[in-house]
Design a protein around this motif. Sequence first.
Motif, short mmCIF file in Angstrom:
data_model
loop_
_atom_site.label_atom_id
_atom_site.label_comp_id
_atom_site.label_asym_id
_atom_site.label_seq_id
_atom_site.Cartn_x
_atom_site.Cartn_y
_atom_site.Cartn_z
N THR B 107 0.90 -1.16 -0.19
CA THR B 107 0.09 -0.11 0.19
C THR B 107 0.99 1.38 -0.15
O THR B 107 0.58 2.26 -0.68
CB THR B 107 -0.89 -0.15 1.42
OG1 THR B 107 -1.62 -1.31 1.06
CG2 THR B 107 -1.82 1.24 1.12
N GLU B 245 -12.22 -4.49 11.36
CA GLU B 245 -11.66 -5.71 10.79
C GLU B 245 -11.24 -6.92 11.78
O GLU B 245 -11.83 -8.07 11.53
CB GLU B 245 -10.49 -5.77 9.99
CG GLU B 245 -11.07 -4.82 8.53
CD GLU B 245 -9.65 -4.62 7.64
OE1 GLU B 245 -10.23 -4.10 6.53
OE2 GLU B 245 -8.68 -4.69 8.18
N PRO B 285 -14.50 -9.51 3.60
CA PRO B 285 -13.71 -8.43 3.12
C PRO B 285 -13.66 -8.22 1.59
O PRO B 285 -13.76 -7.24 0.92
CB PRO B 285 -12.50 -8.38 3.68
CG PRO B 285 -12.50 -9.59 4.54
CD PRO B 285 -13.82 -10.31 4.45
N ASN B 289 -14.13 -5.16 -1.31
CA ASN B 289 -12.66 -5.04 -1.76
C ASN B 289 -12.62 -3.79 -2.51
O ASN B 289 -13.42 -3.53 -3.40
CB ASN B 289 -12.05 -6.20 -2.18
CG ASN B 289 -10.73 -6.13 -2.49
OD1 ASN B 289 -9.76 -5.57 -1.65
ND2 ASN B 289 -10.25 -6.83 -3.68
N SER B 303 -6.26 -3.13 -4.07
CA SER B 303 -7.19 -4.45 -3.83
C SER B 303 -6.26 -5.06 -2.58
O SER B 303 -5.23 -4.89 -2.52
CB SER B 303 -7.24 -5.33 -4.92
OG SER B 303 -7.61 -6.78 -4.62
N HIS B 304 -7.27 -5.67 -1.83
CA HIS B 304 -6.72 -6.23 -0.53
C HIS B 304 -5.66 -7.28 -0.71
O HIS B 304 -5.89 -8.05 -1.73
CB HIS B 304 -7.54 -6.76 0.56
CG HIS B 304 -7.35 -7.06 1.81
ND1 HIS B 304 -6.19 -7.86 2.53
CD2 HIS B 304 -7.72 -6.28 2.91
CE1 HIS B 304 -6.28 -7.67 3.64
NE2 HIS B 304 -6.79 -6.69 3.89
N ALA B 307 -7.08 -10.62 -1.07
CA ALA B 307 -8.21 -10.93 -1.72
C ALA B 307 -8.28 -12.05 -2.59
O ALA B 307 -7.23 -12.71 -3.22
CB ALA B 307 -8.44 -9.76 -2.82
#
Lengths: 355, 355
Positions: B107, B245, B285, B289, B303-304, B307
């Motif tokens: 990230t 979360e 999640p 997403n 995107s996580h 995911a």
Amino acid sequence: MSLPRIAIDAMGGDEGVRVMVEGAALARRRHDKFQFLLVGDETQIKAALDTHPQMRGASEILHCEDVVGGDELPSRALRRAKTTSMGLAVNAVKQGDAGAAVSGGNTGALMAMSKLALRTMPGIDRPALAAVLPTLEEDDVVMLDLGANTDANARNLVQFAIMGAAYSRIITGREEPRVRLLNIGTEEIKGTEALRDAASVLQDAAGTLAMQFDGFVESDKINRGQVDVVVTDGFSGNIALKAIEGTARFVTDLLRSAFTSSLRSKIGFLVSRPATELLKHHLDPNNHNGAVFLGLNGVVVKSHGSASAAGVANAVAVTARLLENKLTERIAHDLAELGEDRLRTQPANGSEGAK
Amino acid sequence: MSLPRIAIDAMGGDEGVRVMVEGAALARRRHDKFQFLLVGDETQIKAALDTHPQMRGASEILHCEDVVGGDELPSRALRRAKTTSMGLAVNAVKQGDAGAAVSGGNTGALMAMSKLALRTMPGIDRPALAAVLPTLEEDDVVMLDLGANTDANARNLVQFAIMGAAYSRIITGREEPRVRLLNIGTEEIKGTEALRDAASVLQDAAGTLAMQFDGFVESDKINRGQVDVVVTDGFSGNIALKAIEGTARFVTDLLRSAFTSSLRSKIGFLVSRPATELLKHHLDPNNHNGAVFLGLNGVVVKSHGSASAAGVANAVAVTARLLENKLTERIAHDLAELGEDRLRTQPANGSEGAK
């Protein structure tokens, strides 16, 4: 061992006198050494005592008519410290009439009154509000500060760590509680200067303090059972605490509506009730009730405003354990171990006000 | 309507090329107008495409061998913006080769690369990371900033509110999303100077902006369905997001162990499975997403990392909606409505760095 008596602000809390007195009575049923000073409207307290004969010899009433409002500004409440049930309960600790005070009233007002009456203990710059939260493991986790201060510098955070570890030792029995600083990542470069400075002081002090410092923790790991004390400033701590409480309620609300969405799921719910009751018990805030103001010359415990009698009894039991285990003396001892010098290794104002 | 193609960092994400390509393919199955630029190792991408013949005419491959590591420092990754799959995907947006980029990678690195390549849009001082979270009601809630910045002044918070409202309008269809500032209480005197200043600017601007500003919100109310946009600094936002979360996972973990604690509860679980599946779906999640970097001259979606293909498909679908609805133009329009003057009503540096 005889225990100093506990002053109860009988008028604080959303549920009023009945629940506060019943909570004290419940706690007393478990430990008959408990003695109480019940502060508030004498008529109401006497009426509440009627159904708890075992409390008669164990409690004295301190009558007053004034009550701090739930939404009242702390500054306004402070002016009525000598006339309100909250103010008088705290004052009883100051005067030595009680060993500790428990209130379910306005948190800000309780903090302000406690600070003014009891003063911050030597070696502590600012007191902090600490609570316990459930985890996946058997032991609860202690988190602080939860809103006594809006920000915290490195020195404050180190003091919070020491106070939190002392609290955790009492409730978990661990010799060296695992302490972490709440951050938005676990790498050394993450977060604010205050956090990085506090981490370096705590790392250097390893071996001196009765704790194991494990660096940073992110807020999704608070309840995994891998950490005993989570240290943070009051703003972030309040955000994390309420996000945890709100999400636990959110998920159980969703679960409830899922379970009532069809006949089949209703039947499934009835069959699996013992399992969901276990879950409910584990998450019930009443089983973790009793937030403690740490760092004052005296013990003050905040019971949740909406706590049940069982919740109040838990807050009273926590208070008694802190008295038995001499929390304040323990913190003073650890501060002496660390030494003022070490707390001064960072620039005195370098991180002041930073998050 | 034809849609600009979407650049996919095929190498980002914990699950690798297969999941990223499968996610894109899933999204394309739903909307055959989607076109992709798949950035990464050609051999691996071709192998992944083998099982998705419908992707052939809809995707081009941009080969590269370098990949940004999950734990890599953003500053280090930034030096390899011209050689890594992440850097090239973002660069494609800058060059106009793609309308948006999606990555499941690091990230911090994605933020740094996006800022450098796409620059902050006029009128925005700092971009923010926004995500959507489930609520008790039908609509998701948008929360920002989630960690693009460690702190935020009043001016930043007002800009985040405008960007978040534009995003919420697109995903909820509401003309005037309900916006609140995250704080540790709802009274006007609560929190930091930055929060109070931002609240007063947003209050004054009511009627001018396409939003309804409702004051402060505490973090236990984020998911009650009473608010569409929660605005906060990146530190508190990250703490709140991860606490939410983590607690959702904590409660479902407790539920799982409760349901397997006895034969009776196992049977109950089987009977009520449709209900618990509903809950699982609501909380998954993957169904929420796609975090968006708002405030850049271009759309970049994170995107996580963990995911699933379905999660990646959701991130792609979000990206497409933002492109269709011209997110960047909407934000620019609202900034113009508010006017530079109003954003300057507070002292330029008064709350800088404060929380």
